[in-house]
Design a protein around this motif. Structure first.
Motif, mmCIF file in Angstrom:
data_model
loop_
_atom_site.group_PDB
_atom_site.id
_atom_site.type_symbol
_atom_site.label_atom_id
_atom_site.label_comp_id
_atom_site.label_asym_id
_atom_site.label_seq_id
_atom_site.Cartn_x
_atom_site.Cartn_y
_atom_site.Cartn_z
ATOM 1 N N VAL A 125 1.217 4.412 -7.899
ATOM 2 C CA VAL A 125 -0.027 3.622 -8.454
ATOM 3 C C VAL A 125 -0.686 4.245 -9.516
ATOM 4 O O VAL A 125 -1.302 3.514 -10.061
ATOM 5 C CB VAL A 125 -0.851 3.399 -7.074
ATOM 6 C CG1 VAL A 125 -1.537 4.675 -6.919
ATOM 7 C CG2 VAL A 125 -2.021 2.446 -7.186
ATOM 8 N N VAL A 441 -0.791 -3.437 -6.789
ATOM 9 C CA VAL A 441 -0.868 -2.261 -5.586
ATOM 10 C C VAL A 441 0.168 -2.379 -4.919
ATOM 11 O O VAL A 441 0.186 -3.332 -4.103
ATOM 12 C CB VAL A 441 -2.276 -2.067 -4.821
ATOM 13 C CG1 VAL A 441 -1.959 -0.922 -3.867
ATOM 14 C CG2 VAL A 441 -3.386 -1.989 -6.031
ATOM 15 N N ASP A 443 2.789 -1.918 -1.440
ATOM 16 C CA ASP A 443 2.496 -1.620 -0.159
ATOM 17 C C ASP A 443 2.922 -0.625 0.308
ATOM 18 O O ASP A 443 4.082 0.074 -0.020
ATOM 19 C CB ASP A 443 3.007 -2.717 0.757
ATOM 20 C CG ASP A 443 2.453 -4.038 0.722
ATOM 21 O OD1 ASP A 443 1.061 -4.187 0.313
ATOM 22 O OD2 ASP A 443 2.996 -5.092 0.600
ATOM 23 N N PRO A 444 2.118 0.395 1.115
ATOM 24 C CA PRO A 444 2.682 1.713 1.718
ATOM 25 C C PRO A 444 3.880 1.530 2.326
ATOM 26 O O PRO A 444 4.123 0.299 3.007
ATOM 27 C CB PRO A 444 1.659 2.085 2.695
ATOM 28 C CG PRO A 444 0.645 1.042 2.687
ATOM 29 C CD PRO A 444 0.923 -0.045 1.725
ATOM 30 N N ASP A 472 -7.529 6.199 -3.835
ATOM 31 C CA ASP A 472 -5.947 5.544 -3.862
ATOM 32 C C ASP A 472 -5.895 4.536 -3.068
ATOM 33 O O ASP A 472 -5.670 4.408 -1.728
ATOM 34 C CB ASP A 472 -5.266 6.887 -3.547
ATOM 35 C CG ASP A 472 -3.566 6.699 -3.793
ATOM 36 O OD1 ASP A 472 -3.109 5.503 -3.980
ATOM 37 O OD2 ASP A 472 -3.022 7.466 -3.400
ATOM 38 N N THR A 474 -3.105 2.988 -2.352
ATOM 39 C CA THR A 474 -1.732 3.099 -1.588
ATOM 40 C C THR A 474 -1.859 3.853 -0.579
ATOM 41 O O THR A 474 -0.914 4.036 0.345
ATOM 42 C CB THR A 474 -0.721 3.740 -2.675
ATOM 43 O OG1 THR A 474 -1.006 4.706 -3.038
ATOM 44 C CG2 THR A 474 -0.492 2.546 -3.729
ATOM 45 N N HIS A 476 -3.619 4.413 2.960
ATOM 46 C CA HIS A 476 -4.276 3.601 4.260
ATOM 47 C C HIS A 476 -4.668 4.429 5.229
ATOM 48 O O HIS A 476 -3.834 5.424 5.708
ATOM 49 C CB HIS A 476 -3.578 2.314 4.395
ATOM 50 C CG HIS A 476 -3.116 1.441 3.531
ATOM 51 N ND1 HIS A 476 -2.923 0.283 3.717
ATOM 52 C CD2 HIS A 476 -3.461 1.410 2.026
ATOM 53 C CE1 HIS A 476 -2.541 -0.465 2.241
ATOM 54 N NE2 HIS A 476 -3.209 0.273 1.285
ATOM 55 N N GLY A 490 1.318 5.646 3.389
ATOM 56 C CA GLY A 490 1.499 6.125 1.972
ATOM 57 C C GLY A 490 2.651 5.650 1.286
ATOM 58 O O GLY A 490 3.580 5.105 2.330
ATOM 59 N N MET A 491 3.075 6.041 -0.060
ATOM 60 C CA MET A 491 4.142 5.857 -0.424
ATOM 61 C C MET A 491 5.382 6.682 -0.255
ATOM 62 O O MET A 491 6.452 6.391 -0.658
ATOM 63 C CB MET A 491 3.617 5.834 -2.150
ATOM 64 C CG MET A 491 3.045 4.856 -2.457
ATOM 65 S SD MET A 491 3.155 3.192 -2.067
ATOM 66 C CE MET A 491 4.749 2.721 -2.920
ATOM 67 N N HIS A 495 3.571 12.262 -0.488
ATOM 68 C CA HIS A 495 2.139 11.600 -0.766
ATOM 69 C C HIS A 495 1.444 11.995 0.201
ATOM 70 O O HIS A 495 0.219 12.576 0.142
ATOM 71 C CB HIS A 495 2.279 10.108 -0.840
ATOM 72 C CG HIS A 495 1.257 9.363 -1.357
ATOM 73 N ND1 HIS A 495 0.984 7.845 -1.038
ATOM 74 C CD2 HIS A 495 0.191 9.611 -1.888
ATOM 75 C CE1 HIS A 495 -0.157 7.688 -1.382
ATOM 76 N NE2 HIS A 495 -0.699 8.546 -2.030
ATOM 77 N N SER A 709 10.235 -2.333 1.264
ATOM 78 C CA SER A 709 8.772 -2.666 1.999
ATOM 79 C C SER A 709 9.132 -3.463 3.333
ATOM 80 O O SER A 709 10.179 -3.858 3.628
ATOM 81 C CB SER A 709 8.255 -3.663 1.374
ATOM 82 O OG SER A 709 8.575 -4.743 1.119
#
Length: 745
Positions: A125, A441, A443-444, A472, A474, A476, A490-491, A495, A709
């Motif tokens: 991101v 953005v 999605d995590p 951030d 990304t 959550h 997160g990613m 992360h 995803s």
């Protein structure tokens, strides 16, 4: 300035350094870098690449050669200083970039705004929001690694925001460096129409300089730090190769540029200016990618790259930026073209693309697209309509803030004390309802449970989470009421690990990360009738309630719901007591008897019952309903449901079979596939319980090139062996022996 004031400033700098927050630099010491140049002399560029390709080292060299810093330092901070752009202690320890950092400098009377971005896919991101506000980019490639996983991601991001780029093949000094192989990969994997502008003079330890194909000169970098560029004649033994590669460059350009194509067909030799103009025209249209060579660590090839940035990348006036004008009379917003010329009569339009929360408030990074903003002006948030007075305007040099009095179109700057979200538009005219396109953005993809190790740290934990989720988009955070645990998403695992370490370092709040529990459900398989009498007498008024009816399963599409129906006729169950029956049913469904998870997908039909004129009450009917549900559990057939996720996996075609095989192993059902330009997308439905650890597995299977995803699809009965494991685990937790509990299947 008095000695006392100098002493105070020196002490303040030490305090700021210790706290790892933005330091304030005297405006006068950097006046020449804060000068406002004409629009044609501004470049906004990003340095992007796969992890460990040398982006931060390259930025460090650029700042040194442009006179922005006095000395160069190593990225990993072996000299206890570290690179200027890696201001976070974690970045210096790990030797990676975690947050994008902005700076600005001057080269040949041009103002260059630079954003150094992370290379790891977990911090993607940071690249997204940097490319959203930049006019051009430098794509750095390793001469050994070539086109790698994050290179493909960065390339897609550049395409999304239509950002022209130069390619810089770095690390010519490394063992097995092969720029020719990297160029082939750029053409085959990235689909770039690319050609060399440089050739190396020696590789690995013999790397001495570069050959410039446009000017037909040899370039050597003399001095202790390669600061003196010496032009010389091309060595005799390399002239044939230079002619051949120059002809290849002209041929590649002729295919996409009409003017040069005409010269090529007429067999005329283009001049140096003809070539440079053709490279610029085609680069701006994104139909050609110039490829430059060098080694940032060994101080070779950086100055020609800076020259190429000025010659081939666009200035803000050459990039079209549109905003959506929302007027009451229009149902849909109307796109209008913004005026990038430095005209202070035009209304100010800026985009907040990055937030940083420090102990002194929120620092908001903005890009000015139109008009002028001065210290003391009022601006409006187009989304919320809130009015803010600009008390301080700063330009950023890594984590140092340098005060300025005004900013113009094309500038990247920062404000203090502005409450907003990433992607908000700011204007200085409250009546003008303009908004810029927001930032994409992703999605995590990875979720983990998190909790502070010590309960006394809960306040600090809350502050850290509030800060990081705002900074951030990304990252959550949510509370899972089903499993009574807090979840961060997160990613990637790195992360989330980085944020866990930052909570400990910056907020003195050690945390534990763990695998989150899956929210299973329990439901009925077939209808079951009940007739339950609750009777209790212990002196005085007692409790009496009887409920009769049927509990039955709801259709599969409603298996996450609970339904209560009152079918009673007459006064056997007085109407004031019916809500008590409903509450008893819903309360009992909060925790099932099979595995301790919620009961759902069940309909409670109250058909009859009985009451006592004195002993009946709402509480008695509440307890009767609870007993009825317990009876149905003992006499009925029950099963466990699990959440099924809709999963979308994107990867290069060559990994198609491997990925499908792995999804099948995880109990997935493939629902469709599609492919284009060498990439394949697989659509599947997989139980959430089988998706843990998939992010890391997918990256290892696809050499880091795959992405996925997932989103919730539905609840479905789980496999018998999974159900058996859940029941056994619940019985062990509750201390119930198997022969004491009737297990239902």
């Amino acid at each position: 300035m008095t000695l006392i004031n100098i002493y105070r400033i020196a002490n303040l700098s030490k305090v700021f350094k210790k706290l790892n927050v933005c330091q304030i630099q005297p405006y006068s010491s950097h006046t020449k870098f804060a000068e406002h140049k004409p629009l044609e002399r501004i470049r906004n560029i990003g340095i992007s690449a796969h992890i460990d390709s040398g982006k931060t080292t390259l930025t460090e060299r650029i700042l040194f050669y442009t006179g922005r810093i006095d000395a160069m330092h190593e990225v990993k901070g072996k000299d206890n200083v570290g690179a200027v752009m890696d201001s976070m202690e974690l970045e210096r320890q790990r030797g990676i970039t975690i947050q994008s950092a902005a700076t600005y400098t001057i080269w040949k009377d041009h103002n260059i705004n630079i954003i150094d971005t992370p290379g790891h896919v977990d911090f993607t991101v940071e690249v997204e929001r940097a490319l959203r506000v930049l006019d051009g980019a430098v794509l750095v490639l390793c001469a050994v690694g070539g086109v790698q996983s994050q290179t493909l991601t960065v390339n897609r991001q550049m395409k999304r925001y239509n950002v022209p780029c130069l390619a810089f093949i770095n690390k010519l000094d490394r063992l097995s460096a092969n720029p020719h192989r990297v160029l082939k990969q750029m053409r085959s994997k990235l689909n770039h129409n690319a050609a060399f502008l440089h050739l190396p003079i020696g590789l690995e330890k013999d790397c001495q300089g570069i050959l410039d194909l446009v000017q037909e000169k040899a370039m050597y970098f003399d001095g202790d730090y390669g600061e003196k560029v010496r032009l010389d004649e091309i060595p005799q033994d390399r002239r044939a190769e230079v002619q051949e590669k120059r002809h290849e460059l002209i041929e590649q350009l002729s295919n996409v540029d009409e003017k040069l194509g005409e010269l090529f067909l007429e067999e005329k030799t283009p001049t140096i200016d003809d070539l440079k103009q053709a490279i610029r025209r085609t680069t701006l249209k994104r139909v050609f990618t110039p490829v430059l060579l060098g080694t940032a660590l060994k101080n070779k090839g950086v100055q020609p790259l800076l020259d190429a940035v000025l010659e081939y990348l666009p200035h803000p006036g050459e990039v079209e930026n549109t905003a959506i004008l929302n007027e009451k009379k229009h149902t849909e917003g109307q796109n209008i073209l913004l005026d990038p010329s430095r005209n202070d009569k035009k209304p100010f339009v800026g985009l907040a693309f990055k937030l940083e929360l420090s102990k002194f408030g929120q620092l908001t990074y903005l890009r000015c697209y139109q008009g002028m903003l001065k210290r003391g002006d009022n601006i409006f948030n187009a989304r919320t309509g809130k009015k803010v007075k600009v008390s301080r305007l700063v330009r950023m040099h890594s984590n140092n803030m340098e005060e300025v009095n005004e900013v113009l179109a094309g500038d990247i700057f920062a404000l203090f004390g502005v409450d907003c979200a990433s992607g908000d538009t700011f204007i200085n005219d409250g009546k003008l309802n303009l908004s810029l396109e927001s930032i994409h953005v992703p999605d995590p993809v990875v979720s983990m449970s998190i909790k502070p190790k010590n309960n006394k740290d809960r306040d600090n934990f809350s502050k850290a989470v509030a800060r990081f989720t705002k900074e951030d988009p990304t990252f959550h955070f949510r509370y899972d009421g089903d499993n009574k645990e807090t979840i961060v998403s997160g990613m990637g695992e790195l992360h989330l690990e980085i944020y866990a370490q930052r909570m400990e370092r910056e907020y003195n709040c050690p945390v534990e990360l763990g695998k989150p529990k899956v929210a299973f459900r329990e439901t009925m398989m077939s209808p079951c009738s009940f007739d339950y009498l609750h009777k209790k007498q212990s002196g005085g008024a007692g409790q009496y309630a009887r409920v009769i009816g049927i509990m039955e399963p709801l259709p599969p599409q409603q298996n996450t719901m609970l339904e209560f129906v009152d079918e009673t006729i007459g006064t056997n169950v007085p109407k004031p007591f019916v809500p008590g029956v409903q509450r008893g049913f819903i309360d009992t469904c909060q925790k099932g008897y099979l595995s301790g998870h919620k009961i759902s997908g069940v309909k409670f039909r109250l058909q009859d019952g009985a009451h006592h004129i004195v002993d009946s009450s709402e509480l008695a009917f509440f307890l009767a309903a609870k007993g009825a549900v317990k009876d149905v559990f003992d006499n009925g057939s029950w099963q466990i449901l699990e959440p099924i996720m809709f999963v979308e996996v994107t990867m290069p075609e060559e990994f198609h079979g491997t990925v499908i095989g792995q999804l099948n192993k995880r109990g997935g059902i493939i629902t469709g596939t599609e492919g284009s330009e060498g990439w394949t997308t697989i659509y599947a439905e997989v139980p959430l319980n089988n998706m843990f650890g998939y992010a890391g597995e997918l990256r290892s299977m696809t050499q880091g090139k795959g992405e996925f995803s997932m989103e919730y699809s539905r609840y479905s009965p789980c496999l018998p062996d999974v159900q058996e494991q859940l029941i056994r685990k619940y019985q062990e937790e509750m201390g119930i022996l198997p022969d004491q509990k009737k297990k239902k299947n």
